[in-house]
Design a protein around this motif. Structure first.
Motif, PDB file in Angstrom:
ATOM      1  N   GLU A   1      -8.995  -0.544   6.453  1.00 42.86           N
ATOM      2  CA  GLU A   1      -9.891  -1.378   5.798  1.00 42.86           C
ATOM      3  C   GLU A   1      -9.532  -2.827   5.983  1.00 42.86           C
ATOM      4  O   GLU A   1     -10.177  -4.009   5.754  1.00 42.86           O
ATOM      5  CB  GLU A   1     -10.164  -1.152   4.264  1.00 42.86           C
TER       6      GLU A   1
ATOM      7  N   ARG B   1      -6.548   3.203   3.613  1.00 38.44           N
ATOM      8  CA  ARG B   1      -6.595   1.873   3.122  1.00 38.44           C
ATOM      9  C   ARG B   1      -6.262   0.595   4.140  1.00 38.44           C
ATOM     10  O   ARG B   1      -6.675  -0.525   4.279  1.00 38.44           O
ATOM     11  CB  ARG B   1      -5.562   1.457   1.954  1.00 38.44           C
TER      12      ARG B   1
ATOM     13  N   MET C   1       0.908  -1.131  -0.019  1.00 38.79           N
ATOM     14  CA  MET C   1      -0.002   0.027  -0.165  1.00 38.79           C
ATOM     15  C   MET C   1       0.752   1.224  -0.019  1.00 38.79           C
ATOM     16  O   MET C   1       0.331   2.406  -0.268  1.00 38.79           O
ATOM     17  CB  MET C   1      -0.681   0.257   1.263  1.00 38.79           C
TER      18      MET C   1
END
Length: 409
Positions: free
Chosen positions: A149, A146, A131
């Protein structure tokens, strides 16, 4: 760890695992904010899993004016910095600390052990590093939305604590080996320092560029396509460590075939990193040619020695106190990042004894390094075992029994 968890486990996104907090930096212009008794944790200082110290400390006034205070048992992790290019730093506070804007904190929710939470996140390091985005300054940046999540499985508290205890058993074994390794490295450094101190004064010196060629590697981004391109593995900062090169997680890049010789590595090339923590500037190792047709990234300098210099001797010097002092003196430093450029590497003054003297000095050093390599192999195996055990425990595929015992379901 991303499938079904056993009955009794809760599935939850990291966003719901606790209260998320951001940090900050008190004004460095105000002396009343600094040199207090509260550790101030930054991307550069978050190096241990159990967090209780830092080179920089703030006062209570400083913590209340620009930073963030958190108590014992808070999960801290890095979201911006050069280290994110190679690792995801995370830990749990052992005392009250303040932290900077390059870190985030999670105060674990009720029913979640903070050490379990940190391990559950740490075990997802490959996904998390995927990421990471590179900023215009060359540092890594982690998108926390992100990250939030990501889902983890949370067992009942007794099982969480058993998992933490099982991990700690392996961690103690690793720590014992790391202490042995550290003693060998201290002995190596002492031998090198003694040798350089005794005879360096009578050795001639020269700029590095006069005895070796220095080159930067492939710049990532706009990769060519079509018949004239080829895809090859490359070494990035994460692969070039202090005294060794790791190739377990090599990435690949596409270049034009006509550029191959420009970026290709040869056995005996010394690799030096461009940036990172100030005390890690210029860290590096000699490439042993273990992979055919391997390249290097632009953040890793390739130093190819001429006839007057052994790459092993040059590596020993660049990692010595004198070599590190040079990089720290010329390096450009920001709050959490330091870097050097190719001109500074080329202009580095290095001792140039005869090849006979170089080999004489390297003899006992190589003996110690062979012992370090043996310990490194043990550590690598143990870390692989540790990762496998942790993944099994965190997925529910195994349960922890007696201390150090893991039983598959």
């Amino acid at each position: 760890m991303r499938g079904e968890w056993p009955d009794g486990w809760k599935r939850m996104p990291l966003a719901d695992a606790g209260k998320w907090l951001s940090g900050g930096t008190p004004s460095t212009a105000n002396s009343a904010y600094w040199d207090g008794d509260i550790p101030w944790i930054s991307a550069a200082s978050l190096k241990e899993f159990r967090i209780d110290r830092s080179d920089r400390r703030v006062t209570r006034l400083g913590a209340d004016n620009g930073s963030r205070l958190v108590g014992k048992g808070t999960v801290l992790f890095v979201v911006r910095g050069m280290s994110l290019k190679s690792e995801f730093r995370i830990g749990v506070t052992e005392r009250q600390v303040a932290f900077g804007q390059d870190c985030k904190a999670i105060i674990a929710a009720d029913g979640i052990d903070p050490y379990f939470l940190a391990h559950a996140v740490q075990a997802r390091m490959p996904e998390i590093l995927a990421m990471v985005e590179e900023t215009s300054h060359g540092t890594g940046r982690l998108d926390t939305e992100r990250l939030q999540e990501l889902e983890i499985g949370v067992p009942p508290m007794p099982e969480q604590r058993r998992i933490v205890a099982a991990h700690a058993v392996v961690e103690r074994r690793i720590a014992a080996l790391e202490r042995v390794r550290a003693k060998f490295r201290v002995a190596e450094a002492a031998l090198a320092a003694e040798a350089f101190a005794e005879v360096a004064s009578r050795w001639p010196t020269a700029r590095l560029e006069s005895i070796a060629t220095v080159a930067a590697g492939v710049t990532l981004g706009s990769e060519p396509v079509g018949e004239g391109a080829v895809e090859l593995p490359y070494l990035r900062v994460a692969n070039v460590l202090d005294g060794r090169i790791e190739t377990a997680d090599l990435k690949r890049v596409r270049i034009l075939r006509s550029q191959y010789e420009r970026f290709a590595l040869r056995k005996g090339d010394l690799l030096l990193t461009e940036g990172g923590d100030l005390d890690k500037l210029g860290r590096g190792a000699v490439w042993d040619g273990r992979i055919d047709q391997c390249l290097h990234q632009n953040h890793v300098f390739r130093v190819r020695c001429g006839e007057k210099m052994s790459p092993d001797f040059l590596s020993l010097y660049t990692s010595s106190d004198a070599g590190r002092a040079y990089f720290q003196r010329v390096g450009k430093q920001t709050t959490n990042l330091a870097s050097i450029n190719s001109t500074q590497v080329k202009h580095m003054p290095v001792p140039v004894p005869s090849l006979t003297e170089q080999e004489k000095l390297l003899g006992p050093i190589r003996s110690i390094r062979s012992r370090v390599a043996a310990v490194d192999r043990q550590l690598s195996k143990l870390r692989v075992i540790q990762q496998g055990v942790l993944e099994d425990l965190l997925s529910g595929r195994a349960i922890s029994g007696q201390p150090g015992e893991v039983v598959r379901r």
